[in-house]
Motif scaffolding. Structure first.
Motif, mmCIF file in Angstrom:
data_model
loop_
_atom_site.group_PDB
_atom_site.id
_atom_site.type_symbol
_atom_site.label_atom_id
_atom_site.label_comp_id
_atom_site.label_asym_id
_atom_site.label_seq_id
_atom_site.Cartn_x
_atom_site.Cartn_y
_atom_site.Cartn_z
ATOM 1 N N ASN A 95 -14.864 118.317 -26.000
ATOM 2 C CA ASN A 95 -16.246 118.502 -25.563
ATOM 3 C C ASN A 95 -16.359 119.598 -24.509
ATOM 4 N N ARG A 96 -15.353 119.701 -23.645
ATOM 5 C CA ARG A 96 -15.354 120.744 -22.616
ATOM 6 C C ARG A 96 -15.261 122.129 -23.231
ATOM 7 N N ASN A 97 -14.573 122.224 -24.363
ATOM 8 C CA ASN A 97 -14.355 123.525 -24.992
ATOM 9 C C ASN A 97 -15.388 123.864 -26.058
ATOM 10 N N LYS A 98 -16.403 123.025 -26.209
ATOM 11 C CA LYS A 98 -17.399 123.322 -27.237
ATOM 12 C C LYS A 98 -18.248 124.520 -26.813
ATOM 13 N N ALA A 99 -18.731 125.224 -27.800
ATOM 14 C CA ALA A 99 -19.536 126.415 -27.538
ATOM 15 C C ALA A 99 -20.968 126.016 -27.188
ATOM 16 N N VAL A 100 -21.577 126.796 -26.330
ATOM 17 C CA VAL A 100 -22.988 126.610 -25.989
ATOM 18 C C VAL A 100 -23.698 127.943 -26.220
ATOM 19 N N ASN A 101 -24.963 127.868 -26.569
ATOM 20 C CA ASN A 101 -25.757 129.077 -26.784
ATOM 21 C C ASN A 101 -26.384 129.539 -25.481
ATOM 22 N N ARG A 102 -26.379 130.849 -25.271
ATOM 23 C CA ARG A 102 -27.049 131.461 -24.135
ATOM 24 C C ARG A 102 -27.868 132.623 -24.667
ATOM 25 N N THR A 103 -29.023 132.799 -24.121
ATOM 26 C CA THR A 103 -29.861 133.923 -24.514
ATOM 27 C C THR A 103 -29.635 135.046 -23.516
ATOM 28 N N VAL A 104 -29.377 136.234 -24.041
ATOM 29 C CA VAL A 104 -29.212 137.397 -23.174
ATOM 30 C C VAL A 104 -30.241 138.442 -23.563
ATOM 31 N N THR A 105 -30.619 139.237 -22.600
ATOM 32 C CA THR A 105 -31.595 140.301 -22.833
ATOM 33 C C THR A 105 -30.920 141.637 -22.561
ATOM 34 N N PRO A 107 -31.472 146.153 -23.519
ATOM 35 C CA PRO A 107 -32.384 147.148 -24.087
ATOM 36 C C PRO A 107 -32.183 147.283 -25.602
ATOM 37 N N ALA A 108 -33.263 147.539 -26.323
ATOM 38 C CA ALA A 108 -33.216 147.654 -27.782
ATOM 39 C C ALA A 108 -32.242 148.740 -28.233
ATOM 40 N N TRP A 109 -32.208 149.876 -27.513
ATOM 41 C CA TRP A 109 -31.314 150.958 -27.911
ATOM 42 C C TRP A 109 -29.844 150.539 -27.816
ATOM 43 N N LEU A 110 -29.537 149.726 -26.775
ATOM 44 C CA LEU A 110 -28.162 149.273 -26.598
ATOM 45 C C LEU A 110 -27.792 148.262 -27.680
ATOM 46 N N ASN A 111 -28.718 147.383 -28.008
ATOM 47 C CA ASN A 111 -28.495 146.419 -29.081
ATOM 48 C C ASN A 111 -28.230 147.160 -30.402
ATOM 49 N N ALA A 112 -29.042 148.176 -30.700
ATOM 50 C CA ALA A 112 -28.885 148.936 -31.942
ATOM 51 C C ALA A 112 -27.523 149.626 -31.996
ATOM 52 N N LYS A 113 -27.125 150.214 -30.878
ATOM 53 C CA LYS A 113 -25.828 150.920 -30.824
ATOM 54 C C LYS A 113 -24.675 149.925 -30.993
ATOM 55 N N ALA A 114 -24.784 148.775 -30.358
ATOM 56 C CA ALA A 114 -23.734 147.755 -30.478
ATOM 57 C C ALA A 114 -23.628 147.251 -31.912
ATOM 58 N N LEU A 115 -24.774 147.050 -32.558
ATOM 59 C CA LEU A 115 -24.764 146.619 -33.961
ATOM 60 C C LEU A 115 -24.149 147.691 -34.854
ATOM 61 N N PHE A 121 -20.993 140.204 -29.953
ATOM 62 C CA PHE A 121 -21.620 139.946 -28.655
ATOM 63 C C PHE A 121 -20.985 138.760 -27.933
ATOM 64 N N SER A 122 -20.756 137.675 -28.658
ATOM 65 C CA SER A 122 -20.192 136.471 -28.026
ATOM 66 C C SER A 122 -18.810 136.745 -27.466
ATOM 67 N N GLN A 123 -17.975 137.379 -28.266
ATOM 68 C CA GLN A 123 -16.616 137.668 -27.820
ATOM 69 C C GLN A 123 -16.614 138.602 -26.613
ATOM 70 N N LEU A 124 -17.431 139.650 -26.685
ATOM 71 C CA LEU A 124 -17.498 140.614 -25.587
ATOM 72 C C LEU A 124 -17.994 139.962 -24.299
ATOM 73 N N LEU A 125 -19.023 139.131 -24.415
ATOM 74 C CA LEU A 125 -19.555 138.449 -23.234
ATOM 75 C C LEU A 125 -18.514 137.503 -22.637
ATOM 76 N N GLN A 126 -17.811 136.760 -23.489
ATOM 77 C CA GLN A 126 -16.765 135.859 -22.990
ATOM 78 C C GLN A 126 -15.683 136.641 -22.252
ATOM 79 N N GLU A 127 -15.240 137.735 -22.851
ATOM 80 C CA GLU A 127 -14.196 138.546 -22.215
ATOM 81 C C GLU A 127 -14.667 139.122 -20.884
#
Length: 136
Positions: A95-105, A107-115, A121-127
């Motif tokens: 239960n301690r290691n279960k994943a939880v959802n987080r909303t991050v905001t 810029p649209a241009w950065l999201n497009a470039k990352a895609l 996103f999840s892996q990068l944020l965790q790291e």
């Protein structure tokens, strides 16, 4: 008041054979029930049901009901009763290691470039969080 956590809980479970409908699984002491298609699945489902119920009670700081004796369990036709144990340290760790959802905001241009570069996103944020907190 926080309840003292035990490592092992053992509860009597009623397995009610309902023919083609499967097997009803009742844990009278915890006032919970579920069902399964086969005996093997019923056994596994009973363990999961007990463990998640106890986990919820622990998290809410509620009293965990004591287990009844098998001889106290009232059975109906097609019922069998069995003692089912759960090892809570493993459940708590999972239960301690279960994943939880987080909303991050971002810029649209950065999201497009990352895609465009297939960034996970999840892996990068965790790291990044681990690095920030000096965790390995």
């Amino acid at each position: 008041m926080k309840t003292k956590q035990k490592d092992i809980y053992v509860y009597p479970v009623i397995f009610r054979n309902e023919g083609e409908k499967g097997i009803a699984i009742l844990v009278p002491d915890l006032d919970v029930a579920t069902c399964a298609e086969t005996e093997e699945k019923a056994f596994l489902a009973s363990r999961e049901l007990i463990s998640i119920t106890i986990m919820g009670l622990e998290e809410d700081g509620e009293r965990i009901p004591p287990a009844s004796s098998v001889s106290e369990i009232a059975l109906e036709k097609n019922d069998t009763v069995s003692l089912i144990d759960v090892f809570m340290p493993a459940v708590r760790l999972a239960n301690r290691n279960k994943a939880v959802n987080r909303t991050v905001t971002l810029p649209a241009w950065l999201n497009a470039k990352a895609l465009e570069y297939n960034i996970n996103f999840s892996q990068l944020l965790q790291e990044a969080i681990k690095k920030e907190l000096h965790l390995s």
